[in-house]
Design a protein around this motif. Structure first.
Motif, mmCIF file in Angstrom:
data_model
loop_
_atom_site.group_PDB
_atom_site.id
_atom_site.type_symbol
_atom_site.label_atom_id
_atom_site.label_comp_id
_atom_site.label_asym_id
_atom_site.label_seq_id
_atom_site.Cartn_x
_atom_site.Cartn_y
_atom_site.Cartn_z
ATOM 1 N N ASN A 144 63.339 92.141 17.044
ATOM 2 C CA ASN A 144 64.743 91.882 16.735
ATOM 3 C C ASN A 144 65.509 93.178 16.476
ATOM 4 O OD1 ASN A 144 66.800 89.959 16.407
ATOM 5 N ND2 ASN A 144 66.561 89.992 14.190
ATOM 6 N N LEU A 145 64.907 94.082 15.724
ATOM 7 C CA LEU A 145 65.548 95.373 15.432
ATOM 8 C C LEU A 145 65.701 96.219 16.696
ATOM 9 C CD1 LEU A 145 63.627 96.161 12.128
ATOM 10 C CD2 LEU A 145 66.061 95.592 12.320
ATOM 11 N N LYS A 146 64.730 96.107 17.577
ATOM 12 C CA LYS A 146 64.804 96.836 18.851
ATOM 13 C C LYS A 146 65.920 96.275 19.727
ATOM 14 C CE LYS A 146 61.980 98.517 22.611
ATOM 15 N NZ LYS A 146 60.711 98.451 23.321
ATOM 16 N N LYS A 147 66.021 94.937 19.752
ATOM 17 C CA LYS A 147 67.084 94.277 20.508
ATOM 18 C C LYS A 147 68.460 94.700 19.997
ATOM 19 C CE LYS A 147 65.884 90.043 20.851
ATOM 20 N NZ LYS A 147 65.814 88.588 20.671
ATOM 21 N N GLY A 148 68.544 94.971 18.704
ATOM 22 C CA GLY A 148 69.797 95.388 18.094
ATOM 23 C C GLY A 148 70.057 96.882 18.193
ATOM 24 N N ASN A 149 69.215 97.592 18.938
ATOM 25 C CA ASN A 149 69.357 99.038 19.170
ATOM 26 C C ASN A 149 69.319 99.866 17.888
ATOM 27 O OD1 ASN A 149 69.562 98.927 22.049
ATOM 28 N ND2 ASN A 149 71.631 98.126 21.778
ATOM 29 N N LEU A 150 68.510 99.425 16.920
ATOM 30 C CA LEU A 150 68.348 100.199 15.692
ATOM 31 C C LEU A 150 67.059 101.019 15.710
ATOM 32 C CD1 LEU A 150 69.522 97.700 12.933
ATOM 33 C CD2 LEU A 150 70.804 99.540 14.035
ATOM 34 N N ILE A 151 66.089 100.585 16.518
ATOM 35 C CA ILE A 151 64.817 101.310 16.595
ATOM 36 C C ILE A 151 64.406 101.486 18.044
ATOM 37 C CG2 ILE A 151 64.028 100.465 14.345
ATOM 38 C CD1 ILE A 151 62.173 98.529 15.849
ATOM 39 N N GLU A 152 63.499 102.431 18.248
ATOM 40 C CA GLU A 152 62.911 102.629 19.565
ATOM 41 C C GLU A 152 61.402 102.510 19.431
ATOM 42 O OE1 GLU A 152 63.369 106.596 21.188
ATOM 43 O OE2 GLU A 152 63.339 107.481 19.190
ATOM 44 N N SER A 153 60.745 102.249 20.536
ATOM 45 C CA SER A 153 59.295 102.120 20.500
ATOM 46 C C SER A 153 58.665 102.955 21.598
ATOM 47 C CB SER A 153 58.888 100.649 20.657
ATOM 48 O OG SER A 153 59.306 100.152 21.909
ATOM 49 N N LYS A 154 57.406 103.298 21.361
ATOM 50 C CA LYS A 154 56.622 104.058 22.329
ATOM 51 C C LYS A 154 55.242 103.427 22.358
ATOM 52 C CE LYS A 154 54.890 108.211 21.307
ATOM 53 N NZ LYS A 154 54.776 109.658 21.045
ATOM 54 N N GLU A 155 54.764 103.140 23.548
ATOM 55 C CA GLU A 155 53.446 102.526 23.694
ATOM 56 C C GLU A 155 52.369 103.595 23.737
ATOM 57 O OE1 GLU A 155 53.146 99.611 26.779
ATOM 58 O OE2 GLU A 155 55.115 98.793 26.321
ATOM 59 N N GLY A 156 51.162 103.152 23.519
ATOM 60 C CA GLY A 156 50.021 104.043 23.651
ATOM 61 C C GLY A 156 49.378 104.398 22.330
ATOM 62 N N LYS A 157 48.356 105.221 22.438
ATOM 63 C CA LYS A 157 47.546 105.598 21.280
ATOM 64 C C LYS A 157 48.373 106.231 20.157
ATOM 65 C CE LYS A 157 43.465 108.225 20.010
ATOM 66 N NZ LYS A 157 42.409 109.119 20.456
ATOM 67 N N HIS A 158 49.322 107.041 20.513
ATOM 68 C CA HIS A 158 50.159 107.709 19.507
ATOM 69 C C HIS A 158 51.557 107.094 19.456
ATOM 70 C CE1 HIS A 158 47.044 110.670 18.967
ATOM 71 N NE2 HIS A 158 46.980 110.818 20.286
ATOM 72 N N GLY A 159 51.635 105.824 19.815
ATOM 73 C CA GLY A 159 52.916 105.136 19.859
ATOM 74 C C GLY A 159 53.271 104.487 18.540
ATOM 75 N N GLY A 160 54.289 103.666 18.608
ATOM 76 C CA GLY A 160 54.785 102.973 17.431
ATOM 77 C C GLY A 160 56.287 102.822 17.527
ATOM 78 N N ILE A 161 56.926 102.765 16.383
ATOM 79 C CA ILE A 161 58.380 102.630 16.331
ATOM 80 C C ILE A 161 58.965 103.691 15.415
ATOM 81 C CG2 ILE A 161 58.389 100.159 16.818
ATOM 82 C CD1 ILE A 161 58.911 99.771 13.741
ATOM 83 N N ARG A 162 60.239 103.983 15.629
ATOM 84 C CA ARG A 162 61.005 104.853 14.736
ATOM 85 C C ARG A 162 62.483 104.538 14.924
ATOM 86 N NH1 ARG A 162 60.245 110.865 17.428
ATOM 87 N NH2 ARG A 162 61.434 110.432 19.311
ATOM 88 N N LEU A 163 63.288 105.070 14.008
ATOM 89 C CA LEU A 163 64.728 104.824 14.081
ATOM 90 C C LEU A 163 65.300 105.397 15.367
ATOM 91 C CD1 LEU A 163 65.999 105.640 10.467
ATOM 92 C CD2 LEU A 163 65.490 103.409 11.446
ATOM 93 N N LEU A 164 66.239 104.693 15.933
ATOM 94 C CA LEU A 164 66.911 105.139 17.141
ATOM 95 C C LEU A 164 68.113 106.019 16.812
ATOM 96 C CD1 LEU A 164 66.881 104.909 20.214
ATOM 97 C CD2 LEU A 164 68.263 102.850 20.016
ATOM 98 N N LYS A 165 68.669 105.815 15.624
ATOM 99 C CA LYS A 165 69.796 106.648 15.210
ATOM 100 C C LYS A 165 69.641 107.036 13.750
ATOM 101 C CE LYS A 165 72.767 102.551 14.954
ATOM 102 N NZ LYS A 165 74.042 101.992 15.389
ATOM 103 N N ASN A 166 70.444 107.945 13.317
ATOM 104 C CA ASN A 166 70.378 108.465 11.957
ATOM 105 C C ASN A 166 70.625 107.360 10.933
ATOM 106 O OD1 ASN A 166 71.387 109.810 9.459
ATOM 107 N ND2 ASN A 166 71.038 111.646 10.693
ATOM 108 N N ALA A 167 69.872 107.404 9.852
ATOM 109 C CA ALA A 167 69.996 106.385 8.798
ATOM 110 C C ALA A 167 71.385 106.393 8.160
ATOM 111 C CB ALA A 167 68.920 106.587 7.742
ATOM 112 N N ASN A 168 72.121 107.488 8.275
ATOM 113 C CA ASN A 168 73.507 107.542 7.769
ATOM 114 C C ASN A 168 74.457 106.721 8.628
ATOM 115 O OD1 ASN A 168 73.454 109.121 5.426
ATOM 116 N ND2 ASN A 168 73.206 110.974 6.646
ATOM 117 N N LYS A 169 74.023 106.368 9.831
ATOM 118 C CA LYS A 169 74.862 105.611 10.764
ATOM 119 C C LYS A 169 74.468 104.130 10.826
ATOM 120 C CE LYS A 169 76.839 109.367 12.454
ATOM 121 N NZ LYS A 169 78.027 109.818 11.816
#
Length: 136
Positions: free
Chosen positions: A46-71
Protein backbone atom coordinates in the motif's frame (compact mmCIF):
# COMPACT_ATOMS: atom_id res chain seq x y z
CA UNK A 1 -9.36 -1.79 10.67
CA UNK A 2 -8.15 1.65 9.60
CA UNK A 3 -6.54 2.28 12.99
CA UNK A 4 -4.54 -0.97 12.72
CA UNK A 5 -3.42 -0.22 9.16
CA UNK A 6 -2.42 3.31 10.12
CA UNK A 7 -0.43 2.22 13.17
CA UNK A 8 1.38 -0.48 11.18
CA UNK A 9 2.08 1.90 8.29
CA UNK A 10 3.33 4.62 10.63
CA UNK A 11 5.56 2.11 12.44
CA UNK A 12 7.04 0.99 9.10
CA UNK A 13 7.56 4.55 7.92
CA UNK A 14 9.16 5.59 11.21
CA UNK A 15 11.70 2.77 10.97
CA UNK A 16 12.48 3.75 7.39
CA UNK A 17 12.89 7.39 8.38
CA UNK A 18 15.08 6.52 11.35
CA UNK A 19 17.43 4.38 9.22
CA UNK A 20 16.90 6.13 5.89
CA UNK A 21 20.02 4.87 4.11
CA UNK A 22 19.39 1.19 4.82
CA UNK A 23 17.23 -1.31 2.96
CA UNK A 24 14.76 -3.02 5.32
CA UNK A 25 13.08 -6.38 4.88
CA UNK A 26 9.50 -7.11 5.88
CA UNK A 27 10.86 -9.76 8.25
CA UNK A 28 13.03 -7.25 10.10
CA UNK A 29 10.18 -4.74 10.32
CA UNK A 30 7.80 -7.49 11.50
CA UNK A 31 10.18 -8.20 14.39
CA UNK A 32 9.90 -4.57 15.51
CA UNK A 33 6.11 -4.77 15.26
CA UNK A 34 6.06 -8.23 16.86
CA UNK A 35 3.76 -9.43 14.09
CA UNK A 36 3.69 -11.61 11.01
CA UNK A 37 5.73 -10.43 7.96
CA UNK A 38 2.70 -11.10 5.72
CA UNK A 39 0.79 -8.34 7.49
CA UNK A 40 3.75 -6.02 7.05
CA UNK A 41 4.02 -6.86 3.33
CA UNK A 42 0.35 -5.88 2.82
CA UNK A 43 1.01 -2.43 4.23
CA UNK A 44 4.30 -2.17 2.33
CA UNK A 45 2.39 -2.78 -0.91
CA UNK A 46 0.00 0.00 0.00
CA UNK A 47 2.81 2.43 0.87
CA UNK A 48 4.57 1.58 -2.37
CA UNK A 49 1.37 2.17 -4.34
CA UNK A 50 1.19 5.58 -2.67
CA UNK A 51 4.73 6.42 -3.84
CA UNK A 52 6.07 6.80 -0.30
CA UNK A 53 8.56 3.92 -0.45
CA UNK A 54 10.66 2.09 -2.99
CA UNK A 55 11.70 -1.53 -3.05
CA UNK A 56 14.63 -3.53 -4.35
CA UNK A 57 14.58 -7.28 -4.87
CA UNK A 58 17.37 -9.68 -4.15
CA UNK A 59 19.70 -10.69 -1.38
CA UNK A 60 20.50 -7.12 -0.37
CA UNK A 61 17.04 -5.80 -1.18
CA UNK A 62 14.21 -4.47 0.89
CA UNK A 63 12.39 -1.18 1.18
CA UNK A 64 13.28 2.42 2.00
CA UNK A 65 11.71 5.85 1.80
CA UNK A 66 11.22 7.20 -1.69
CA UNK A 67 11.35 10.81 -0.55
CA UNK A 68 12.64 12.81 2.37
CA UNK A 69 10.78 12.36 5.66
CA UNK A 70 10.36 16.17 5.80
CA UNK A 71 8.16 15.89 2.70
CA UNK A 72 5.92 13.13 4.05
CA UNK A 73 3.04 14.13 6.29
CA UNK A 74 1.24 11.86 8.71
CA UNK A 75 -1.95 12.71 6.83
CA UNK A 76 -0.40 11.15 3.68
CA UNK A 77 0.18 7.91 5.57
CA UNK A 78 -3.28 8.02 7.14
CA UNK A 79 -5.00 8.54 3.78
CA UNK A 80 -3.19 5.55 2.29
CA UNK A 81 -4.04 3.37 5.27
CA UNK A 82 -7.65 4.55 5.30
CA UNK A 83 -8.32 4.02 1.61
CA UNK A 84 -12.06 4.14 0.98
CA UNK A 85 -12.94 3.11 4.53
CA UNK A 86 -14.06 5.41 7.31
CA UNK A 87 -12.32 5.32 10.68
CA UNK A 88 -15.65 4.34 12.19
CA UNK A 89 -18.09 2.27 10.21
CA UNK A 90 -21.78 1.76 9.73
CA UNK A 91 -23.52 -1.17 11.37
CA UNK A 92 -23.55 -4.41 9.38
CA UNK A 93 -27.28 -4.66 10.03
CA UNK A 94 -29.68 -3.26 7.47
CA UNK A 95 -31.95 -0.78 9.25
CA UNK A 96 -35.71 -1.18 8.89
CA UNK A 97 -36.83 0.89 5.88
CA UNK A 98 -40.25 1.51 7.47
CA UNK A 99 -38.75 3.06 10.61
CA UNK A 100 -38.49 6.85 10.70
CA UNK A 101 -34.90 6.64 11.99
CA UNK A 102 -33.87 3.42 10.24
CA UNK A 103 -34.67 4.63 6.74
CA UNK A 104 -32.38 7.67 7.09
CA UNK A 105 -29.76 6.70 9.67
CA UNK A 106 -27.04 5.55 7.27
CA UNK A 107 -27.33 8.65 5.08
CA UNK A 108 -26.95 10.89 8.13
CA UNK A 109 -24.23 8.77 9.70
CA UNK A 110 -22.14 8.94 6.53
CA UNK A 111 -21.93 12.71 6.96
CA UNK A 112 -20.78 12.29 10.57
CA UNK A 113 -18.21 9.64 9.57
CA UNK A 114 -16.82 11.84 6.80
CA UNK A 115 -16.48 14.73 9.26
CA UNK A 116 -14.61 12.49 11.70
CA UNK A 117 -12.21 11.39 8.95
CA UNK A 118 -11.66 15.00 7.88
CA UNK A 119 -10.94 16.04 11.47
CA UNK A 120 -8.26 13.36 11.76
CA UNK A 121 -6.71 14.37 8.43
CA UNK A 122 -6.72 18.01 9.55
CA UNK A 123 -4.94 17.15 12.80
CA UNK A 124 -2.26 15.13 10.97
CA UNK A 125 -1.59 17.38 7.98
CA UNK A 126 0.99 19.60 9.66
CA UNK A 127 3.12 16.89 11.26
CA UNK A 128 5.88 15.43 9.13
CA UNK A 129 7.26 11.95 9.40
CA UNK A 130 10.59 13.58 10.28
CA UNK A 131 9.12 15.39 13.29
CA UNK A 132 7.37 12.22 14.42
CA UNK A 133 10.58 10.20 14.06
CA UNK A 134 12.48 12.74 16.15
CA UNK A 135 10.37 11.82 19.18
CA UNK A 136 12.25 8.53 19.48
Amino acid sequence: MVKTKFSISLHIMTILAMYKDDWHTSTDIAKSLNTNPVLVRKEIANLKKGNLIESKEGKHGGIRLLKNANKIYLSDIFLLAKGDEHVLSLSNNTPAPTCRVGKQINKNLKVVLKNIDNSIIESLKDQTLESFKNQF
